[in-house]
Design a protein around this motif. Structure first.
Motif, mmCIF file in Angstrom:
data_model
loop_
_atom_site.group_PDB
_atom_site.id
_atom_site.type_symbol
_atom_site.label_atom_id
_atom_site.label_comp_id
_atom_site.label_asym_id
_atom_site.label_seq_id
_atom_site.Cartn_x
_atom_site.Cartn_y
_atom_site.Cartn_z
ATOM 1 N N HIS A 1 -20.947 11.342 3.166
ATOM 2 C CA HIS A 1 -19.538 10.954 3.266
ATOM 3 C C HIS A 1 -18.634 12.152 2.955
ATOM 4 O O HIS A 1 -17.677 12.428 3.680
ATOM 5 C CB HIS A 1 -19.226 9.794 2.321
ATOM 6 C CG HIS A 1 -17.788 9.357 2.386
ATOM 7 N ND1 HIS A 1 -17.358 8.292 3.128
ATOM 8 C CD2 HIS A 1 -16.666 9.884 1.821
ATOM 9 C CE1 HIS A 1 -16.039 8.166 3.019
ATOM 10 N NE2 HIS A 1 -15.598 9.124 2.220
ATOM 11 N N GLN B 1 -13.075 4.143 -0.716
ATOM 12 C CA GLN B 1 -12.809 3.310 -1.891
ATOM 13 C C GLN B 1 -14.051 3.164 -2.770
ATOM 14 O O GLN B 1 -13.944 3.005 -3.983
ATOM 15 C CB GLN B 1 -12.329 1.933 -1.423
ATOM 16 C CG GLN B 1 -11.464 1.238 -2.454
ATOM 17 C CD GLN B 1 -10.863 -0.048 -1.914
ATOM 18 O OE1 GLN B 1 -10.979 -0.355 -0.725
ATOM 19 N NE2 GLN B 1 -10.219 -0.796 -2.779
ATOM 20 N N ASP C 1 -24.993 0.528 5.227
ATOM 21 C CA ASP C 1 -24.164 1.357 6.106
ATOM 22 C C ASP C 1 -23.420 2.424 5.303
ATOM 23 O O ASP C 1 -23.633 2.578 4.105
ATOM 24 C CB ASP C 1 -23.222 0.483 6.935
ATOM 25 C CG ASP C 1 -22.472 -0.512 6.068
ATOM 26 O OD1 ASP C 1 -21.713 -1.312 6.596
ATOM 27 O OD2 ASP C 1 -22.667 -0.469 4.836
ATOM 28 N N ASP D 1 -6.808 1.581 3.114
ATOM 29 C CA ASP D 1 -6.549 0.558 4.130
ATOM 30 C C ASP D 1 -7.615 -0.544 4.033
ATOM 31 O O ASP D 1 -8.468 -0.514 3.142
ATOM 32 C CB ASP D 1 -6.479 1.187 5.537
ATOM 33 C CG ASP D 1 -7.820 1.784 5.971
ATOM 34 O OD1 ASP D 1 -8.870 1.407 5.401
ATOM 35 O OD2 ASP D 1 -7.815 2.625 6.895
ATOM 36 N N ALA D 2 -7.551 -1.478 4.936
ATOM 37 C CA ALA D 2 -8.438 -2.638 4.863
ATOM 38 C C ALA D 2 -9.908 -2.252 4.968
ATOM 39 O O ALA D 2 -10.782 -2.924 4.430
ATOM 40 C CB ALA D 2 -8.077 -3.639 5.960
ATOM 41 N N SER D 3 -10.183 -1.128 5.638
ATOM 42 C CA SER D 3 -11.578 -0.710 5.784
ATOM 43 C C SER D 3 -12.077 0.065 4.571
ATOM 44 O O SER D 3 -13.250 0.408 4.473
ATOM 45 C CB SER D 3 -11.715 0.171 7.037
ATOM 46 O OG SER D 3 -11.174 1.464 6.778
ATOM 47 N N GLY D 4 -11.166 0.380 3.636
ATOM 48 C CA GLY D 4 -11.560 1.137 2.453
ATOM 49 C C GLY D 4 -11.378 2.637 2.602
ATOM 50 O O GLY D 4 -11.788 3.412 1.738
ATOM 51 N N ALA D 5 -10.736 3.071 3.694
ATOM 52 C CA ALA D 5 -10.464 4.505 3.887
ATOM 53 C C ALA D 5 -9.108 4.857 3.261
ATOM 54 O O ALA D 5 -8.229 3.998 3.136
ATOM 55 C CB ALA D 5 -10.460 4.836 5.375
ATOM 56 N N VAL E 1 -17.545 3.899 2.103
ATOM 57 C CA VAL E 1 -16.135 4.112 2.413
ATOM 58 C C VAL E 1 -15.477 4.794 1.208
ATOM 59 O O VAL E 1 -16.020 4.789 0.101
ATOM 60 C CB VAL E 1 -15.407 2.784 2.743
ATOM 61 C CG1 VAL E 1 -15.995 2.169 4.007
ATOM 62 C CG2 VAL E 1 -15.464 1.824 1.580
#
Lengths: 87, 218
Positions: free
Chosen positions: A38, A13, A8, B128-132, A11
């Motif tokens: 992205h 991070q 998918d 955040d928790a989603s990695g954004a 992100v």
């Protein structure tokens, strides 16, 4: 953190960990496509990438000191000593 | 590390110089040196001294010892120049001799840990928790061109470089200050390409972080 373990979207991070591989051109084609997809949609990661480029550029501006005259003399002496040993 | 060896001159473009020209000039000087030209030797020293001293400083504990390692390296060059086959560039060959001498000097244990530190390059708390991004990078690039700001940033870069784990510093300085290619850096430090990239990534990320912090202060 396992990067690219899923198929998918990336992100943010994960993106910050891939920036150098991207700049070095070592990502696979599919990895690069996902990263660019992205970046196209994420202004923060685009900014982050720009800042990494700027960081590299600013680091490249640090300039080394030139050899002082005293050091020049010192190395000339080293050379002459070596020559005399050789002969 | 003796970061005083690097004097920041804002506006200079050493990092963007013509690398091909550099290598050609080295070749010419090496040819002259082989023919016994003393001036060619001094010019070679002059061209590479700062990079050598910076690199040596990463391995040994005092500036005086770093100077000794550099001098010792040049003696090695004089003795070995006739055997230098030119397969690698002169600079790669030179810096390899330096690294070998510095390591064998062994005044300070060169940290054998390849990476130096671990963990994410951007603090987890910024996502955040989603990695954004939750705390995204602040904009500062435009301001970094401001003359006053540029000097503060150069100082910040020097300070951060001096605080990086030695291996990261070596890679970042060789790549981004001295302008070596990734291949050259691998040859000089005898590390794998993958390792080189990890070290470069961590080092550059630390520097970006430091610049962001500096710009936020301003």
């Amino acid at each position: 953190m396992s990067i690219f373990s899923r198929n998918d979207e990336l992100v943010c991070q994960e993106v910050v960990e891939l920036v150098t591989d991207y700049l070095e051109g070592t990502l696979s084609r599919s990895q690069r496509r996902r990263l660019e997809a992205h970046l196209a949609a994420c202004e923060h990661c685009s900014e982050y990438l720009k800042q990494m480029r700027t960081t590299i550029r600013l680091t490249g501006r640090l300039q080394a000191e030139d050899l002082t005259p005293a050091m020049r003399d010192e190395f000339t002496a080293i050379y002459r000593r070596w020559r005399s040993e050789e002969d | 590390m003796r970061v005083g060896l690097i004097s920041a001159i804002a506006g200079s473009r050493r990092g963007e110089r013509d690398r091909a020209g550099t290598i050609d000039e080295d070749e010419e000087l090496v040819t002259r040196l082989r023919a016994g030209d003393e001036q060619a030797f001094v010019q070679l020293v002059s061209r590479h001294h700062a990079a050598m001293l910076r690199l040596a400083s990463s391995f040994v504990s005092s500036p005086a010892v770093a100077e000794e390692v550099v001098q010792d390296t040049w003696l090695g060059v004089l003795r070995g120049i006739d055997g230098f086959a030119g397969r690698a560039s002169f600079r790669t060959w030179l810096l390899r001799i330096l690294v070998n001498r510095a390591r064998s000097t062994g005044v300070r244990e060169h940290r054998s840990v390849a990476i130096g530190d671990a963990g994410p390059v951007v603090d987890r708390s910024r996502f955040d928790a989603s990695g954004a991004w939750m705390s995204p990078p602040q904009h500062w690039i435009e301001d970094s061109e401001n003359r006053m700001q540029a000097q503060a940033l150069a100082g910040q870069i020097q300070k951060t470089l001096s605080e990086l784990p030695a291996r990261q510093r070596e890679v970042v300085v060789l790549r981004d200050v001295d302008g070596l290619t990734s291949h050259e850096v691998c040859e000089v430090l005898e590390i794998s390409d993958a390792n080189q990239r990890v070290l470069l990534h961590r080092g550059r990320s630390h520097l970006r972080q430091a610049l962001e912090a500096e710009m936020n202060r301003a």
